[in-house]
Design a protein around this motif. Structure first.
Motif, PDB file in Angstrom:
ATOM      1  N   GLY A  38     -24.722  55.996  -7.732  1.00  0.00           N
ATOM      2  CA  GLY A  38     -26.748  56.704  -7.991  1.00  0.00           C
ATOM      3  C   GLY A  38     -27.151  57.770  -8.469  1.00  0.00           C
ATOM      4  O   GLY A  38     -27.370  58.829  -8.747  1.00  0.00           O
ATOM      5  N   ASN A  39     -27.185  57.969  -6.410  1.00  0.00           N
ATOM      6  CA  ASN A  39     -27.877  59.122  -6.109  1.00  0.00           C
ATOM      7  C   ASN A  39     -26.481  60.995  -5.922  1.00  0.00           C
ATOM      8  O   ASN A  39     -27.335  61.841  -6.518  1.00  0.00           O
ATOM      9  N   GLU A  40     -25.862  59.692  -5.814  1.00  0.00           N
ATOM     10  CA  GLU A  40     -24.784  61.559  -6.591  1.00  0.00           C
ATOM     11  C   GLU A  40     -24.434  61.631  -7.418  1.00  0.00           C
ATOM     12  O   GLU A  40     -24.325  63.651  -7.513  1.00  0.00           O
ATOM     13  N   LEU A  41     -24.629  60.439  -8.815  1.00  0.00           N
ATOM     14  CA  LEU A  41     -24.804  60.987  -9.260  1.00  0.00           C
ATOM     15  C   LEU A  41     -25.610  61.541 -10.242  1.00  0.00           C
ATOM     16  O   LEU A  41     -25.748  62.918 -11.270  1.00  0.00           O
ATOM     17  N   ILE A  42     -26.428  61.560 -10.203  1.00  0.00           N
ATOM     18  CA  ILE A  42     -28.271  62.696  -9.684  1.00  0.00           C
ATOM     19  C   ILE A  42     -27.603  63.773  -8.969  1.00  0.00           C
ATOM     20  O   ILE A  42     -28.954  64.724 -10.103  1.00  0.00           O
ATOM     21  N   ASP A  43     -27.319  63.751  -8.221  1.00  0.00           N
ATOM     22  CA  ASP A  43     -27.007  65.163  -7.641  1.00  0.00           C
ATOM     23  C   ASP A  43     -26.577  66.095  -8.792  1.00  0.00           C
ATOM     24  O   ASP A  43     -26.304  67.157  -8.665  1.00  0.00           O
ATOM     25  N   VAL A  44     -25.583  65.241  -9.380  1.00  0.00           N
ATOM     26  CA  VAL A  44     -24.535  66.105  -9.894  1.00  0.00           C
ATOM     27  C   VAL A  44     -25.669  66.486 -11.638  1.00  0.00           C
ATOM     28  O   VAL A  44     -24.742  67.645 -12.138  1.00  0.00           O
ATOM     29  N   LEU A  45     -25.772  65.448 -11.581  1.00  0.00           N
ATOM     30  CA  LEU A  45     -26.736  65.524 -13.109  1.00  0.00           C
ATOM     31  C   LEU A  45     -27.829  67.137 -13.187  1.00  0.00           C
ATOM     32  O   LEU A  45     -27.621  67.677 -13.973  1.00  0.00           O
ATOM     33  N   LEU A  46     -28.930  67.019 -11.875  1.00  0.00           N
ATOM     34  CA  LEU A  46     -29.207  68.256 -11.645  1.00  0.00           C
ATOM     35  C   LEU A  46     -28.306  69.468 -11.424  1.00  0.00           C
ATOM     36  O   LEU A  46     -29.637  70.422 -10.968  1.00  0.00           O
ATOM     37  N   SER A  47     -27.543  69.835 -10.743  1.00  0.00           N
ATOM     38  CA  SER A  47     -26.784  70.072 -10.746  1.00  0.00           C
ATOM     39  C   SER A  47     -26.323  71.338 -11.524  1.00  0.00           C
ATOM     40  O   SER A  47     -26.581  72.745 -11.861  1.00  0.00           O
ATOM     41  N   ALA A  48     -26.827  70.941 -13.285  1.00  0.00           N
ATOM     42  CA  ALA A  48     -27.077  71.791 -14.324  1.00  0.00           C
ATOM     43  C   ALA A  48     -27.727  72.849 -14.711  1.00  0.00           C
ATOM     44  O   ALA A  48     -27.716  73.077 -15.554  1.00  0.00           O
ATOM     45  N   LEU A  49     -29.801  71.757 -13.556  1.00  0.00           N
ATOM     46  CA  LEU A  49     -30.118  73.278 -13.497  1.00  0.00           C
ATOM     47  C   LEU A  49     -29.836  75.004 -13.187  1.00  0.00           C
ATOM     48  O   LEU A  49     -31.056  75.459 -12.971  1.00  0.00           O
ATOM     49  N   GLU A  50     -29.026  74.656 -12.428  1.00  0.00           N
ATOM     50  CA  GLU A  50     -28.272  75.661 -11.326  1.00  0.00           C
ATOM     51  C   GLU A  50     -28.072  77.133 -12.481  1.00  0.00           C
ATOM     52  O   GLU A  50     -28.171  76.559 -13.656  1.00  0.00           O
ATOM     53  N   PRO A  51     -28.491  78.188 -11.924  1.00  0.00           N
ATOM     54  CA  PRO A  51     -28.234  79.197 -13.431  1.00  0.00           C
ATOM     55  C   PRO A  51     -27.187  79.543 -13.039  1.00  0.00           C
ATOM     56  O   PRO A  51     -25.887  78.793 -12.354  1.00  0.00           O
ATOM     57  N   GLY A  52     -26.409  79.818 -14.631  1.00  0.00           N
ATOM     58  CA  GLY A  52     -25.344  79.403 -14.749  1.00  0.00           C
ATOM     59  C   GLY A  52     -24.480  77.960 -15.286  1.00  0.00           C
ATOM     60  O   GLY A  52     -23.562  78.224 -16.398  1.00  0.00           O
ATOM     61  N   LYS A  53     -25.150  77.509 -15.453  1.00  0.00           N
ATOM     62  CA  LYS A  53     -24.793  76.105 -16.032  1.00  0.00           C
ATOM     63  C   LYS A  53     -25.863  75.266 -17.170  1.00  0.00           C
ATOM     64  O   LYS A  53     -26.496  76.135 -17.337  1.00  0.00           O
ATOM     65  N   PRO A  54     -25.182  74.237 -18.318  1.00  0.00           N
ATOM     66  CA  PRO A  54     -25.421  74.500 -19.298  1.00  0.00           C
ATOM     67  C   PRO A  54     -27.084  73.656 -19.326  1.00  0.00           C
ATOM     68  O   PRO A  54     -27.732  74.687 -20.405  1.00  0.00           O
ATOM     69  N   SER A  89     -29.645  75.295 -17.650  1.00  0.00           N
ATOM     70  CA  SER A  89     -30.113  76.721 -17.825  1.00  0.00           C
ATOM     71  C   SER A  89     -30.171  77.714 -18.770  1.00  0.00           C
ATOM     72  O   SER A  89     -31.063  78.684 -18.612  1.00  0.00           O
ATOM     73  N   SER A  90     -29.451  77.136 -19.915  1.00  0.00           N
ATOM     74  CA  SER A  90     -28.827  77.785 -20.915  1.00  0.00           C
ATOM     75  C   SER A  90     -30.559  78.006 -21.572  1.00  0.00           C
ATOM     76  O   SER A  90     -31.315  77.048 -21.943  1.00  0.00           O
ATOM     77  N   GLU A  91     -31.017  79.611 -22.166  1.00  0.00           N
ATOM     78  CA  GLU A  91     -32.218  79.402 -23.246  1.00  0.00           C
ATOM     79  C   GLU A  91     -32.146  78.268 -24.216  1.00  0.00           C
ATOM     80  O   GLU A  91     -33.239  78.520 -24.875  1.00  0.00           O
ATOM     81  N   TYR A  92     -31.655  77.882 -24.559  1.00  0.00           N
ATOM     82  CA  TYR A  92     -31.220  76.820 -25.217  1.00  0.00           C
ATOM     83  C   TYR A  92     -31.232  76.224 -25.043  1.00  0.00           C
ATOM     84  O   TYR A  92     -31.850  74.815 -25.979  1.00  0.00           O
ATOM     85  N   CYS A  93     -31.712  75.399 -24.248  1.00  0.00           N
ATOM     86  CA  CYS A  93     -31.658  73.914 -23.513  1.00  0.00           C
ATOM     87  C   CYS A  93     -32.993  73.675 -23.148  1.00  0.00           C
ATOM     88  O   CYS A  93     -33.517  74.881 -22.706  1.00  0.00           O
ATOM     89  N   PRO A 140     -18.360  75.245 -17.381  1.00  0.00           N
ATOM     90  CA  PRO A 140     -19.111  75.092 -16.169  1.00  0.00           C
ATOM     91  C   PRO A 140     -19.700  73.649 -16.761  1.00  0.00           C
ATOM     92  O   PRO A 140     -20.645  72.191 -15.880  1.00  0.00           O
ATOM     93  N   ALA A 141     -20.004  73.531 -18.069  1.00  0.00           N
ATOM     94  CA  ALA A 141     -20.274  72.022 -18.702  1.00  0.00           C
ATOM     95  C   ALA A 141     -19.445  71.409 -18.764  1.00  0.00           C
ATOM     96  O   ALA A 141     -19.784  69.730 -18.364  1.00  0.00           O
ATOM     97  N   GLN A 142     -18.306  71.471 -18.730  1.00  0.00           N
ATOM     98  CA  GLN A 142     -16.675  70.204 -18.556  1.00  0.00           C
ATOM     99  C   GLN A 142     -17.009  70.281 -17.229  1.00  0.00           C
ATOM    100  O   GLN A 142     -15.773  69.148 -17.682  1.00  0.00           O
ATOM    101  N   ALA A 143     -16.859  71.427 -16.813  1.00  0.00           N
ATOM    102  CA  ALA A 143     -16.761  70.814 -14.981  1.00  0.00           C
ATOM    103  C   ALA A 143     -18.208  69.622 -14.609  1.00  0.00           C
ATOM    104  O   ALA A 143     -17.969  68.654 -13.770  1.00  0.00           O
ATOM    105  N   ILE A 144     -19.205  69.923 -15.407  1.00  0.00           N
ATOM    106  CA  ILE A 144     -19.729  68.922 -14.941  1.00  0.00           C
ATOM    107  C   ILE A 144     -19.933  67.078 -15.654  1.00  0.00           C
ATOM    108  O   ILE A 144     -19.916  66.453 -14.961  1.00  0.00           O
TER     109      ILE A 144
END
Length: 104
Positions: free
Chosen positions: A18-34, A36-40, A75-79
Motif C-alpha cells: 500500500g505505501n509503495e502504491l501511494i508513493d507511485v500515485l503521488l509521483s503523478a503530482l511531480e512537474p511533467g507528470k499527469p 501536474s497538468s493544467e487540465y487536472c 509519463p502517465a503510461q509509466a505510472i
C-alpha cells in the motif's frame, strides 16, 4: 478552472504494498507528470482507514478528452505500468462533476 470530467478508482495493493502504491500515485503530482497538468484540477489520493493496502484516487479534469490525451503520454503510461505491478485488484468509475471544492 472547471472540471467537466471525473474519475474515481479504488485500488487494493498486493499485501504490504500500500505505501509503495501511494508513493507511485503521488509521483503523478511531480512537474511533467499527469496530475501536474493544467487540465487536472483535482487529484486526491486517500487510504482506507481500515486497510492500509486499499487506496482511493479521485481525479477531476477539464474534459474527458484532456484526460485521455494526458494519459496517452509516456509519463502517465509509466505510472500506470508501475501501478499495475503493485495491484491485487481495482475498480473505477467515470463521473460528471456538478460542483464542490478542492483545496489541499
Amino acid at each position: 478552472m472547471k472540471s467537466d470530467y471525473g474519475f474515481q478508482a479504488t485500488m487494493t495493493a498486493k499485501p504490504g504494498m500500500g505505501n509503495e502504491l501511494i508513493d507511485v500515485l503521488l509521483s503523478a503530482l511531480e512537474p511533467g507528470k499527469p496530475a501536474s497538468s493544467e487540465y487536472c484540477v483535482v487529484y486526491l489520493v486517500s487510504r482506507s482507514a481500515s486497510d492500509a493496502d486499499v487506496v482511493h484516487v479521485t481525479e477531476g479534469w477539464t474534459t474527458e478528452e484532456d484526460h485521455h490525451r494526458v494519459f496517452a503520454g509516456a509519463p502517465a503510461q509509466a505510472i500506470v505500468a508501475r501501478v499495475q505491478e503493485l495491484l491485487g485488484a481495482s475498480t473505477g468509475t467515470d463521473y460528471t462533476p456538478i460542483n464542490g471544492k478542492a483545496a489541499f
